[in-house]
Write an enzyme that holds these catalytic residues in place. Structure first.
Site, short mmCIF file in Angstrom:
data_model
loop_
_atom_site.label_atom_id
_atom_site.label_comp_id
_atom_site.label_asym_id
_atom_site.label_seq_id
_atom_site.Cartn_x
_atom_site.Cartn_y
_atom_site.Cartn_z
N ASP A 8 0.86 -1.19 0.00
CA ASP A 8 0.00 0.00 0.00
C ASP A 8 0.90 1.24 0.00
OD1 ASP A 8 -3.14 0.73 1.35
OD2 ASP A 8 -1.59 2.26 1.15
N ASP A 110 -4.01 2.47 -5.00
CA ASP A 110 -2.67 2.47 -4.39
C ASP A 110 -2.34 1.21 -3.61
OD1 ASP A 110 -4.01 2.82 -1.93
OD2 ASP A 110 -2.41 4.13 -1.18
N GLU A 111 -3.07 0.12 -3.87
CA GLU A 111 -2.75 -1.10 -3.12
C GLU A 111 -2.95 -2.35 -3.97
OE1 GLU A 111 -5.66 -2.02 -0.02
OE2 GLU A 111 -7.09 -0.74 -1.05
P1 TTP Z 1 -5.29 5.13 1.41
O1 TTP Z 1 -4.27 4.08 1.05
O2 TTP Z 1 -6.36 4.76 2.35
O3 TTP Z 1 -4.55 6.39 2.05
P2 TTP Z 1 -3.16 7.04 1.74
O4 TTP Z 1 -2.40 6.28 0.71
O5 TTP Z 1 -3.37 8.49 1.44
O6 TTP Z 1 -2.42 6.98 3.13
P3 TTP Z 1 -1.75 5.71 3.86
O7 TTP Z 1 -0.30 6.05 3.96
O8 TTP Z 1 -2.41 5.63 5.18
O9 TTP Z 1 -2.00 4.51 3.01
O10 TTP Z 1 -5.97 5.71 0.11
C1 TTP Z 1 -5.27 5.88 -1.12
C2 TTP Z 1 -5.70 7.18 -1.78
O11 TTP Z 1 -7.12 7.18 -2.00
C3 TTP Z 1 -5.41 8.41 -0.99
O12 TTP Z 1 -4.08 8.92 -1.20
C4 TTP Z 1 -6.47 9.37 -1.44
C5 TTP Z 1 -7.64 8.49 -1.81
N1 TTP Z 1 -8.66 8.56 -0.75
C6 TTP Z 1 -9.70 9.49 -0.84
O13 TTP Z 1 -9.77 10.22 -1.83
N2 TTP Z 1 -10.61 9.58 0.18
C7 TTP Z 1 -10.54 8.79 1.31
O14 TTP Z 1 -11.38 8.91 2.21
C8 TTP Z 1 -9.46 7.82 1.40
C9 TTP Z 1 -9.35 6.95 2.62
C10 TTP Z 1 -8.55 7.75 0.36
MG MG Z 2 -2.16 4.19 0.87
#
Ligand code: TTP
Ligand code: MG
Length: 359
Positions: A8, A110-111
């Site tokens: 991720d 992103d995962e």
């Molecule tokens: P995530 O992987 O949940 O968050 P992240 O990558 O920003 O942070 P982390 O380091 O905790 O993994 O989500 C991936 C992307 O999806 C994030 O960069 C932006 C988008 N997203 C939204 O637009 N709204 C939301 O509520 C969430 C959770 C994510």
């Molecule tokens: Mg992320």
């Protein structure tokens, strides 16, 4: 033994903006989804880690985030989400992940989950994941976190353990301990509503949930959810990935140095073609299209494709077509050097269909 990893990216949208504009490196970053209903109407999509330290996070109203930022002792940049750009970056990262691994499930922008059972040991799997994260950092300037476990549930939860830029291994014998003291809503798929319902029957932690007889859970939540909760609390999750039917088979590799010389690039295309062809034949298909993927020194991805007169399994056809596409690309772009090159096949038909086509 099943070994699954979950990779991720860290603060993905915010990190993409930092790659594009290094001046943002030391600033807090807040990515905004504007609703269009007036100036700061909308919600935060994600925040960089230094902005999170201020208490800003996903789903917070933009107004509230700006309020917090006004009192902060770091500069905070508010940027609109540029989803098309993040999607491009995401596609390249998924290519990097898929490079040496046959089984990948892209779970969101992103995962991804990867099946590393072929590694045979958790240590070997952890090394493989380190390499993948290293390549993502090197090629895209992004950090990723990862979890490695005996199934998707544990891998997913483990990837959150050492964020950002960390990885966590949970071996089968450590699953119970890994879960024990956490609140039930740490279980992936258990939301606030279920957590409230569990709280009503006196269950707040995962080990309490695990110790609850499944019949009791079924009587409260019904068959499907009751059993699912019981399984999750015992750390049981899916051991196979959901893969869409293969529409393309490809391999990309990074060249030892940026180059425009076909005598450097040809042997690499040769190896890639051989590798892709092995996978084509193992799937028992013939390919009807060939693409060359060229990632230039400026890190742009460009693709050249062609449809073949008839589907084939010929390695020579694959090599020569890819070679021709890359040569043509270089002629068209006398100013660009190649950083990474890839060979892709598509438009598959199975063997029987292909044989019919010969008549
Ligand atoms: P995530 O992987 O949940 O968050 P992240 O990558 O920003 O942070 P982390 O380091 O905790 O993994 O989500 C991936 C992307 O999806 C994030 O960069 C932006 C988008 N997203 C939204 O637009 N709204 C939301 O509520 C969430 C959770 C994510
Ligand atoms: Mg992320």
């Amino acid at each position: 033994m099943v070994i699954i990893a979950h990779v991720d990216l860290d603060s993905f949208f915010a990190s993409c903006e930092r790659v594009r504009d290094p001046e943002l490196m030391d600033k807090g970053i807040v990515i905004c989804m504007y609703s269009g209903r007036g100036d700061d109407a909308g919600a935060v999509s994600t925040a960089g880690y230094n902005a999170r330290d201020l208490g800003i996070g996903a789903a917070m109203p933009i107004k509230q985030a700006k309020h917090i930022a006004a009192d902060a002792d770091i500069d905070v940049a508010f940027l609109p989400a540029d989803k098309a750009y993040y999607k491009d970056v995401s596609a390249r990262v998924m290519q990097i992940i898929a490079e040496d691994i046959t089984e990948v499930e892209v779970a969101s922008v992103d995962e991804a989950y990867v099946d590393l059972s072929d590694c045979e040991t958790f240590d070997a799997a952890a090394e493989q994941v380190e390499r993948i994260r290293g390549r993502i950092r090197e090629d895209e300037g992004l950090t990723a976190s990862a979890g490695i476990g005996p199934n998707k549930l544990i891998a997913k939860m483990a990837s959150d353990e050492n964020k950002p830029d960390g990885q966590t291994v949970v071996r089968p014998e450590s699953v119970e301990q890994f879960l024990a003291d956490r609140p039930v809503d740490d279980l992936y798929g258990v939301g606030a509503k279920t957590a409230d319902q569990l709280d009503d029957i006196g269950i707040t932690t995962i080990d309490e949930l695990a110790a609850t007889p499944v019949q009791h859970l079924v009587s409260v939540f019904g068959d499907t959810r009751g059993v699912a909760l019981h399984d999750k609390a015992h750390g049981r999750g899916a051991e196979t990935l959901e893969q869409r039917e293969k529409k393309q088979l490809s391999r990309i590799t990074t060249l030892p140095q940026d180059t425009r010389s076909m005598s450097d690039i040809r042997p690499v295309i040769r190896d890639l073609a051989a590798d892709v062809l092995r996978r084509v034949t193992s799937h028992g298909v013939h390919f009807g299209s060939v693409s060359a993927i060229v990632i230039t020194a400026d890190r742009e991805t460009r693709t050249r494709s062609t449809t073949l007169p008839a589907p084939t399994q010929s390695e020579e056809t694959l090599y020569q077509t890819a070679e021709r596409l890359v040569t043509a690309f270089l002629e068209e772009h006398p100013d660009l050097a190649v950083r990474r090159v890839g060979v892709r096949t598509g438009a598959f038909t199975d063997e029987k269909q292909a044989r019919l086509g010969e008549f």
